[in-house]
Write a protein that holds these residues in place. Structure first.
Motif, PDB file in Angstrom:
ATOM      1  N   PRO A 190       0.814  -1.222   0.000  1.00 30.98           N
ATOM      2  CA  PRO A 190       0.000   0.000   0.000  1.00 30.98           C
ATOM      3  C   PRO A 190       0.855   1.284   0.000  1.00 30.98           C
ATOM      4  CG  PRO A 190      -0.771  -1.518   1.691  1.00 30.98           C
ATOM      5  CD  PRO A 190       0.524  -2.072   1.158  1.00 30.98           C
ATOM      6  N   LEU A 191       2.004   1.226   0.722  1.00 32.36           N
ATOM      7  CA  LEU A 191       2.902   2.385   0.774  1.00 32.36           C
ATOM      8  C   LEU A 191       3.438   2.704  -0.623  1.00 32.36           C
ATOM      9  CD1 LEU A 191       4.459   4.362   2.705  1.00 32.36           C
ATOM     10  CD2 LEU A 191       6.298   2.682   2.717  1.00 32.36           C
ATOM     11  N   SER A 192       3.916   1.655  -1.312  1.00 33.21           N
ATOM     12  CA  SER A 192       4.436   1.848  -2.679  1.00 33.21           C
ATOM     13  C   SER A 192       3.326   2.321  -3.610  1.00 33.21           C
ATOM     14  CB  SER A 192       5.043   0.541  -3.213  1.00 33.21           C
ATOM     15  OG  SER A 192       6.148   0.140  -2.425  1.00 33.21           O
ATOM     16  N   GLY A 193       2.127   1.736  -3.426  1.00 33.58           N
ATOM     17  CA  GLY A 193       0.988   2.160  -4.250  1.00 33.58           C
ATOM     18  C   GLY A 193       0.652   3.628  -4.029  1.00 33.58           C
ATOM     19  N   ALA A 194       0.746   4.076  -2.756  1.00 36.19           N
ATOM     20  CA  ALA A 194       0.455   5.484  -2.439  1.00 36.19           C
ATOM     21  C   ALA A 194       1.511   6.407  -3.034  1.00 36.19           C
ATOM     22  CB  ALA A 194       0.388   5.662  -0.923  1.00 36.19           C
ATOM     23  N   ILE A 195       2.797   6.006  -2.937  1.00 32.74           N
ATOM     24  CA  ILE A 195       3.874   6.834  -3.518  1.00 32.74           C
ATOM     25  C   ILE A 195       3.675   6.966  -5.033  1.00 32.74           C
ATOM     26  CG2 ILE A 195       6.380   6.967  -3.959  1.00 32.74           C
ATOM     27  CD1 ILE A 195       6.783   5.575  -1.210  1.00 32.74           C
ATOM     28  N   MET A 196       3.177   5.883  -5.653  1.00 31.75           N
ATOM     29  CA  MET A 196       2.958   5.908  -7.110  1.00 31.75           C
ATOM     30  C   MET A 196       1.825   6.864  -7.509  1.00 31.75           C
ATOM     31  SD  MET A 196       5.217   4.136  -8.703  1.00 31.75           S
ATOM     32  CE  MET A 196       4.499   3.825 -10.311  1.00 31.75           C
ATOM     33  N   LYS A 197       1.099   7.411  -6.544  1.00 34.97           N
ATOM     34  CA  LYS A 197       0.048   8.395  -6.854  1.00 34.97           C
ATOM     35  C   LYS A 197       0.565   9.833  -6.703  1.00 34.97           C
ATOM     36  CE  LYS A 197      -4.295   7.457  -5.714  1.00 34.97           C
ATOM     37  NZ  LYS A 197      -4.959   6.822  -6.873  1.00 34.97           N
ATOM     38  N   LEU A 198       1.834   9.989  -6.257  1.00 30.05           N
ATOM     39  CA  LEU A 198       2.391  11.334  -6.076  1.00 30.05           C
ATOM     40  C   LEU A 198       2.537  12.030  -7.427  1.00 30.05           C
ATOM     41  CD1 LEU A 198       5.273  10.652  -3.479  1.00 30.05           C
ATOM     42  CD2 LEU A 198       3.109  11.845  -3.039  1.00 30.05           C
ATOM     43  N   THR A 244       4.426  14.650 -10.128  1.00 32.32           N
ATOM     44  CA  THR A 244       5.834  14.900 -10.463  1.00 32.32           C
ATOM     45  C   THR A 244       6.396  15.988  -9.546  1.00 32.32           C
ATOM     46  OG1 THR A 244       5.445  14.275 -12.748  1.00 32.32           O
ATOM     47  CG2 THR A 244       7.414  15.596 -12.323  1.00 32.32           C
ATOM     48  N   MET A 245       7.563  15.694  -8.931  1.00 36.59           N
ATOM     49  CA  MET A 245       8.212  16.676  -8.049  1.00 36.59           C
ATOM     50  C   MET A 245       9.682  16.780  -8.426  1.00 36.59           C
ATOM     51  SD  MET A 245       6.715  16.213  -4.191  1.00 36.59           S
ATOM     52  CE  MET A 245       6.335  14.499  -4.053  1.00 36.59           C
ATOM     53  N   TRP A 246      10.223  17.995  -8.421  1.00 40.27           N
ATOM     54  CA  TRP A 246      11.641  18.225  -8.763  1.00 40.27           C
ATOM     55  C   TRP A 246      12.005  17.555 -10.096  1.00 40.27           C
ATOM     56  CZ3 TRP A 246      10.947  15.560  -3.828  1.00 40.27           C
ATOM     57  CH2 TRP A 246      10.694  16.457  -2.786  1.00 40.27           C
ATOM     58  N   GLY A 247      11.038  17.504 -10.991  1.00 40.23           N
ATOM     59  CA  GLY A 247      11.279  16.883 -12.293  1.00 40.23           C
ATOM     60  C   GLY A 247      11.338  15.364 -12.270  1.00 40.23           C
ATOM     61  N   LEU A 248      10.963  14.770 -11.111  1.00 40.10           N
ATOM     62  CA  LEU A 248      11.017  13.303 -10.986  1.00 40.10           C
ATOM     63  C   LEU A 248       9.610  12.713 -11.089  1.00 40.10           C
ATOM     64  CD1 LEU A 248      13.494  13.084  -7.963  1.00 40.10           C
ATOM     65  CD2 LEU A 248      14.034  12.635 -10.365  1.00 40.10           C
ATOM     66  N   ALA A 249       9.468  11.645 -11.881  1.00 40.26           N
ATOM     67  CA  ALA A 249       8.183  10.960 -12.039  1.00 40.26           C
ATOM     68  C   ALA A 249       7.888  10.106 -10.802  1.00 40.26           C
ATOM     69  CB  ALA A 249       8.223  10.087 -13.292  1.00 40.26           C
ATOM     70  N   ASP A 250       6.667   9.585 -10.721  1.00 33.35           N
ATOM     71  CA  ASP A 250       6.252   8.784  -9.558  1.00 33.35           C
ATOM     72  C   ASP A 250       7.189   7.596  -9.298  1.00 33.35           C
ATOM     73  OD1 ASP A 250       5.444   7.439 -11.856  1.00 33.35           O
ATOM     74  OD2 ASP A 250       3.296   7.457 -11.367  1.00 33.35           O
ATOM     75  N   TRP A 251       7.569   6.852 -10.365  1.00 34.02           N
ATOM     76  CA  TRP A 251       8.414   5.667 -10.174  1.00 34.02           C
ATOM     77  C   TRP A 251       9.812   6.045  -9.685  1.00 34.02           C
ATOM     78  CZ3 TRP A 251      12.808   5.019 -13.238  1.00 34.02           C
ATOM     79  CH2 TRP A 251      12.894   5.793 -14.406  1.00 34.02           C
ATOM     80  N   GLN A 252      10.305   7.238 -10.099  1.00 34.45           N
ATOM     81  CA  GLN A 252      11.624   7.692  -9.637  1.00 34.45           C
ATOM     82  C   GLN A 252      11.585   8.075  -8.150  1.00 34.45           C
ATOM     83  OE1 GLN A 252      11.839  10.674 -12.867  1.00 34.45           O
ATOM     84  NE2 GLN A 252      13.801   9.748 -13.446  1.00 34.45           N
ATOM     85  N   LEU A 253      10.505   8.746  -7.762  1.00 35.38           N
ATOM     86  CA  LEU A 253      10.333   9.104  -6.342  1.00 35.38           C
ATOM     87  C   LEU A 253      10.254   7.852  -5.471  1.00 35.38           C
ATOM     88  CD1 LEU A 253       7.695  11.971  -6.784  1.00 35.38           C
ATOM     89  CD2 LEU A 253      10.047  12.253  -5.943  1.00 35.38           C
ATOM     90  N   LEU A 254       9.581   6.813  -5.995  1.00 31.31           N
ATOM     91  CA  LEU A 254       9.439   5.549  -5.259  1.00 31.31           C
ATOM     92  C   LEU A 254      10.818   4.967  -4.909  1.00 31.31           C
ATOM     93  CD1 LEU A 254       7.515   3.142  -4.360  1.00 31.31           C
ATOM     94  CD2 LEU A 254       8.036   2.151  -6.583  1.00 31.31           C
ATOM     95  N   TYR A 255      11.698   4.869  -5.914  1.00 31.61           N
ATOM     96  CA  TYR A 255      13.041   4.316  -5.684  1.00 31.61           C
ATOM     97  C   TYR A 255      13.807   5.138  -4.635  1.00 31.61           C
ATOM     98  CZ  TYR A 255      13.005   1.093  -9.717  1.00 31.61           C
ATOM     99  OH  TYR A 255      12.744   0.065 -10.584  1.00 31.61           O
ATOM    100  N   ILE A 256      13.765   6.457  -4.761  1.00 29.71           N
ATOM    101  CA  ILE A 256      14.571   7.317  -3.871  1.00 29.71           C
ATOM    102  C   ILE A 256      14.038   7.293  -2.443  1.00 29.71           C
ATOM    103  CG2 ILE A 256      15.256   9.706  -3.405  1.00 29.71           C
ATOM    104  CD1 ILE A 256      15.293  10.058  -6.540  1.00 29.71           C
ATOM    105  N   ILE A 257      12.706   7.470  -2.282  1.00 31.64           N
ATOM    106  CA  ILE A 257      12.113   7.500  -0.939  1.00 31.64           C
ATOM    107  C   ILE A 257      12.369   6.189  -0.201  1.00 31.64           C
ATOM    108  CG2 ILE A 257       9.899   7.543   0.315  1.00 31.64           C
ATOM    109  CD1 ILE A 257       8.923   9.560  -1.901  1.00 31.64           C
TER     110      ILE A 257
END
Length: 436
Positions: A158-166, A168-181
């Motif tokens: 559920p956490l990963s699913g929620a991050i995938m709804k974020l 775009t931030m700082w030019g990063l797509a949802d999947w990129q934010l997922l890896y970094i967070i």
């Protein structure tokens, strides 16, 4: 009867060691399988076909396989504290770097490198537990540690699913934010390991002197008893050549094929029934909660009866049938039920299986043998996800791949029975009751 002193030591070991190593494995597993959620948008963004995704997902295990034994032998030499800290920081960095893949080649390279970085973590902890927990507690200790994988799926999905709804931030797509967070906790915990983990019972200032002396004496007595068995292996080379080690690796192969097929493909299989990313995460998490309960109860029963063979065979058969059921599923409810069955079977098999090697391995032999079982067995984590992706490209559906993964679990069950039969005919039995 368990003495008051033994009960006190057992309680302290469980409270001091198990929650912390569970947290480490929770983060490890999250970073290993979050690629299944990233795939929802990453695959289109960087041009990955199902076969390319399956191959990249599995390449992790090739890096893991090649560096597992050397990594565990280094851990045996330098101590768990320093080496596990090194492993965690390096895999956190690589996991964060996965946010910057641009196509199939860079995806393959990063997945392989993640496997190299993480090599030695899981068998290192299994070895570490064998240095602390007397035999009678070992399956339960291993079960609690490994429960972090299904818990990671239950909370992490559920956490990963929620991050995938974020957005775009700082030019990063949802999947990129997922890896970094999800990479940040691994790096932080690497430094915590240096402060918190104790290398051996003799250095445990958190035990009273009588507790420390009792634990050291008990572990030494069990080690001496093992070494008096004709089937005992202490040297690294001897362990790598031991047919029992190879048999256990083959058994573990099937359970790994099943586990990582779930980790990498379950989100995509569930999502085809029209669920959003957060709903997919919740549904993927439910079977894992049930798996944790089954895993702990089954391990306790295995420790109490001092029986391992059937405690591995029965769950492998259950998981195999679950995959067959999943292959024939035609509705969301059927696929969820199948995933519950598969999760319970795979999770329940693992702790009794990991209680077997320490019966006949010790010292460098245990370091090499446990790493060998894990590295060869984890090749199932390459074969399972790759088979699903390749056969989906060929057939257009998931059924054929799910049947192949089910077959690997049937092989695990058969090999466990053959190993048990061989053990009865030779000293140093692996799967049956053994002297405590």
């Amino acid at each position: 009867m368990i003495s008051d002193l033994e009960a006190r030591v057992s309680r302290k070991l469980m409270l001091r060691i198990i929650p912390f190593v569970m947290l480490l494995y929770f983060v490890s597993f999250l970073d290993r399988v979050n690629v299944g959620f990233a795939a929802m948008t990453m695959n289109n963004a960087i041009g990955l076909s199902p076969a390319a995704f399956g191959l990249g997902g599995g390449l992790f295990f090739i890096g893991y396989f090649l560096f597992e034994v050397p990594s565990n032998l280094i851990l045996h030499k330098v101590g768990a504290r320093r080496w596990i800290a090194r492993v965690m920081v390096s895999w956190g960095i690589v996991s964060a770097a996965s946010a910057f893949v641009v196509g199939p080649t860079s995806f393959y390279v990063l997945r392989f490198t993640l496997g190299v970085a993480e090599a030695g973590f899981f068998p290192g902890i299994i070895l570490y537990l064998s240095l602390w927990f007397p035999t009678r507690q070992r399956a339960v200790a291993a079960a609690w540690f490994m429960a972090a994988a299904p818990i990671s799926t239950a909370i992490g999905s559920p956490l990963s699913g929620a991050i995938m709804k974020l957005p775009t931030m700082w030019g990063l797509a949802d999947w990129q934010l997922l890896y970094i967070i999800e990479a940040v906790p691994a790096i932080i915990l690497g430094f915590v390991v240096l402060k918190y983990l104790t290398d051996s019972p003799s250095k445990a200032q958190w035990l009273e002197s009588d507790e420390r002396e009792w634990l050291i004496a008990r572990l030494k007595m069990e080690a001496d008893a093992r070494q008096s068995h004709a089937g005992h292996t202490a040297g690294a080379l001897g362990a790598l050549r031991d047919p029992r080690v190879l048999a256990l690796a083959l058994i573990y192969f099937g359970t790994s094929a099943g586990l990582y097929t779930l980790g990498l493909w379950a989100p995509l299989i569930i999502r085809q029934y029209g669920f959003g990313s957060f709903e997919t995460g919740l549904i993927a998490g439910v079977p894992s909660i049930l798996a944790v309960v089954a895993m702990i109860m089954w391990a306790k029963h295995s420790d109490r009866t001092e029986e391992r063979t059937w405690h591995v065979v029965i769950p492998c058969v259950i998981a195999c049938l679950g995959f067959v059921f999943a292959g024939g599923a035609s509705s969301a409810l059927m696929i969820i039920l199948a995933l519950v069955v598969v999760n319970i079977g795979i999770s329940a098999a693992k702790a009794p299986l990991w209680a077997m090697p320490s019966v006949f391995l010790s010292g460098a032999g245990a370091a090499a043998g446990i790493a060998m079982i894990n590295s060869v067995g984890n090749l199932g984590g390459f074969v399972g996800p790759f088979a699903i992706g390749w056969l989906k490209d060929v057939t257009g559906g998931y059924a054929a791949g799910l049947y192949v993964v089910g077959a690997t679990l049937a092989v695990s069950a058969v090999v466990t029975l053959l190993l048990s039969r061989q053990a009865k005919q030779a000293p140093g039995a692996v799967g049956e009751r053994h002297g405590h």
